[in-house]
Design a protein around this motif. Structure first.
Motif, PDB file in Angstrom:
ATOM      1  N   GLY A   1       0.778  -1.233   0.000  1.00 36.26           N
ATOM      2  CA  GLY A   1       0.000   0.000   0.000  1.00 36.26           C
ATOM      3  C   GLY A   1       0.806   1.278   0.000  1.00 36.26           C
ATOM      4  O   GLY A   1       0.266   2.354   0.264  1.00 36.26           O
ATOM      5  N   ARG A   2       2.097   1.182  -0.325  1.00 39.75           N
ATOM      6  CA  ARG A   2       2.917   2.381  -0.468  1.00 39.75           C
ATOM      7  C   ARG A   2       2.817   2.885  -1.906  1.00 39.75           C
ATOM      8  O   ARG A   2       2.810   2.091  -2.848  1.00 39.75           O
ATOM      9  CB  ARG A   2       4.373   2.067  -0.109  1.00 39.75           C
TER      10      ARG A   2
ATOM     11  N   ALA B   1       2.241   6.123   3.843  1.00 40.47           N
ATOM     12  CA  ALA B   1       1.327   6.834   4.736  1.00 40.47           C
ATOM     13  C   ALA B   1       0.616   5.888   5.696  1.00 40.47           C
ATOM     14  O   ALA B   1      -0.404   6.246   6.286  1.00 40.47           O
ATOM     15  CB  ALA B   1       0.294   7.620   3.916  1.00 40.47           C
ATOM     16  N   ARG B   2       1.145   4.712   5.893  1.00 43.31           N
ATOM     17  CA  ARG B   2       0.470   3.723   6.734  1.00 43.31           C
ATOM     18  C   ARG B   2       0.432   4.134   8.205  1.00 43.31           C
ATOM     19  O   ARG B   2      -0.451   3.699   8.944  1.00 43.31           O
ATOM     20  CB  ARG B   2       1.142   2.359   6.571  1.00 43.31           C
TER      21      ARG B   2
ATOM     22  N   ASN C   1      -3.141  -2.611  -6.810  1.00 46.55           N
ATOM     23  CA  ASN C   1      -2.841  -2.495  -5.384  1.00 46.55           C
ATOM     24  C   ASN C   1      -3.440  -1.215  -4.836  1.00 46.55           C
ATOM     25  O   ASN C   1      -3.363  -0.162  -5.481  1.00 46.55           O
ATOM     26  CB  ASN C   1      -1.327  -2.491  -5.137  1.00 46.55           C
ATOM     27  N   PHE C   2      -4.005  -1.288  -3.629  1.00 42.25           N
ATOM     28  CA  PHE C   2      -4.663  -0.139  -3.013  1.00 42.25           C
ATOM     29  C   PHE C   2      -3.717   0.603  -2.070  1.00 42.25           C
ATOM     30  O   PHE C   2      -2.911  -0.022  -1.363  1.00 42.25           O
ATOM     31  CB  PHE C   2      -5.898  -0.602  -2.240  1.00 42.25           C
ATOM     32  N   PHE C   3      -3.848   1.908  -2.051  1.00 43.05           N
ATOM     33  CA  PHE C   3      -3.095   2.761  -1.156  1.00 43.05           C
ATOM     34  C   PHE C   3      -3.604   2.584   0.269  1.00 43.05           C
ATOM     35  O   PHE C   3      -4.813   2.540   0.512  1.00 43.05           O
ATOM     36  CB  PHE C   3      -3.249   4.220  -1.591  1.00 43.05           C
ATOM     37  N   GLN C   4      -2.677   2.514   1.213  1.00 38.10           N
ATOM     38  CA  GLN C   4      -3.034   2.339   2.616  1.00 38.10           C
ATOM     39  C   GLN C   4      -2.654   3.597   3.398  1.00 38.10           C
ATOM     40  O   GLN C   4      -1.519   4.053   3.370  1.00 38.10           O
ATOM     41  CB  GLN C   4      -2.286   1.136   3.212  1.00 38.10           C
ATOM     42  N   ASP C   5      -3.629   4.148   4.111  1.00 41.82           N
ATOM     43  CA  ASP C   5      -3.370   5.279   5.006  1.00 41.82           C
ATOM     44  C   ASP C   5      -4.328   5.241   6.194  1.00 41.82           C
ATOM     45  O   ASP C   5      -5.116   4.308   6.318  1.00 41.82           O
ATOM     46  CB  ASP C   5      -3.467   6.616   4.268  1.00 41.82           C
TER      47      ASP C   5
END
Length: 325
Positions: A117-118, A140-141, A321-325
């Motif tokens: 997720g980066r 941004a995790r 792939n999905f962004f993780q925050d």
């Protein structure tokens, strides 16, 4: 391995009549069943409902080089002046990070998220002379705890002079990272340790014949002097094959994990820019393209320039792939 003959341009269908100036960064959103892509020069994000045949456009304050869907909703996007988060379609933009480059002559280009997720963003030197493009990773995790996204330069000009970052992708096991410099006509590969987020053992994955002096962009010279385009955006299928659009080459190439040519797919336009896999079974290959700064003769010969094309393929691609925050 002997490559399959080129598939005819007639294998492609036109997804939408909308013509982007510089279409890039497509992805299939599995939850929404929508196709997203950007128009860099047009400063827009676009999305299409393939079944309904509708396209929505979102005007932005700067050129969107790349984007990715976010796991908690909305998008992350890299514009000329920074990396931004939007929680809803057309909603306000929250600045996540600024990258270390001079926005007067550089901007974000090709990028996507890794499996953790980066958000990875490559850059482009618009002067085409300084060889100072790089590849950045925005993490941004831990944003809720730290209050700021962490930015690392993963590939810099000191170790690999580059002008136009492109071709970013990962192998199915996430242990190989691919990255290209379009003007160098070269795609490289690295071993990638996701946990430590480190790259090592750089090697040439594929290289393509450079453009000969005097080559014309009138749309009639594909193959002239052996030049058949340079590597632009890319995607990987579940078997680990690397699919790359050849800008000015009227083709998409499918390369095996060892870099050998498996097949090439002729395209009914001069400048394909980036493929992605979509549809419920991920066996539809979508392809963006460009018409910005192309000659009148080329656009007359290839009126689909700037459109999004699609083609059914035998092997499914990897999901976005999905962004993780």
């Amino acid at each position: 391995m002997i490559p399959n003959p080129a598939y005819a341009p007639e294998a492609w269908q036109t997804v939408t009549s909308h013509l982007a100036a510089l279409g890039e960064s497509p992805f299939w959103h599995p939850h929404e069943q929508l196709l997203y892509w950007v128009d860099i020069s047009g400063k827009q994000i676009l999305r299409a409902n393939i079944d309904m045949g509708t396209v929505e456009a979102w005007d932005l304050p700067g050129e969107p080089g790349c984007m990715a869907p976010a796991a908690s909703g909305g998008l992350v996007m890299a514009l000329r002046h920074g990396v931004f988060r939007a929680r809803t379609w057309g909603g306000p933009l929250q600045l996540l990070a600024r990258l270390d480059y001079d926005a007067s002559h550089m901007r974000a280009n090709d990028g996507k998220c890794d499996a953790l997720g980066r958000f990875w963003v490559g850059t482009i030197d618009e002067t085409r002379s300084l060889n100072n493009a790089g590849l950045y990773c925005i993490d941004a995790r831990d944003l809720a705890q730290t209050g700021a996204a962490q930015v690392r330069c993963m590939i810099n000009p000191a170790e690999l002079p580059a002008t136009t970052a492109n071709g970013l992708a990962w192998s199915p096991d996430n242990q190989t990272l691919y990255w290209a410099d379009t003007p160098s006509h070269t795609v490289w590969a690295w071993d990638h340790d996701q946990n430590s987020n480190s790259l090592r053992a750089r090697r040439v994955f594929a290289s393509f014949k450079t453009q000969p002096e005097g080559w014309s962009s009138n749309g009639l010279d594909a193959g002239n002097g052996g030049y058949r385009g340079r590597p632009d955006g890319a995607a990987v299928d579940v078997q680990g094959n690397y699919w790359v659009a050849l800008f000015e080459g009227r083709r998409v190439c499918q390369l095996a994990p060892d870099g050998s040519l498996l097949a090439e797919f002729a395209v009914p336009l001069q400048c394909p820019t980036m493929p992605c896999f979509g549809g419920e079974d991920l066996k539809t290959l979508y392809l963006t393209s460009a018409r910005h700064h192309r000659s009148a003769a080329e656009l007359a010969a290839f009126p689909l320039s700037g459109s999004v094309l699609s083609m059914r393929v035998e092997v499914a691609g990897l999901p976005v792939n999905f962004f993780q925050d």
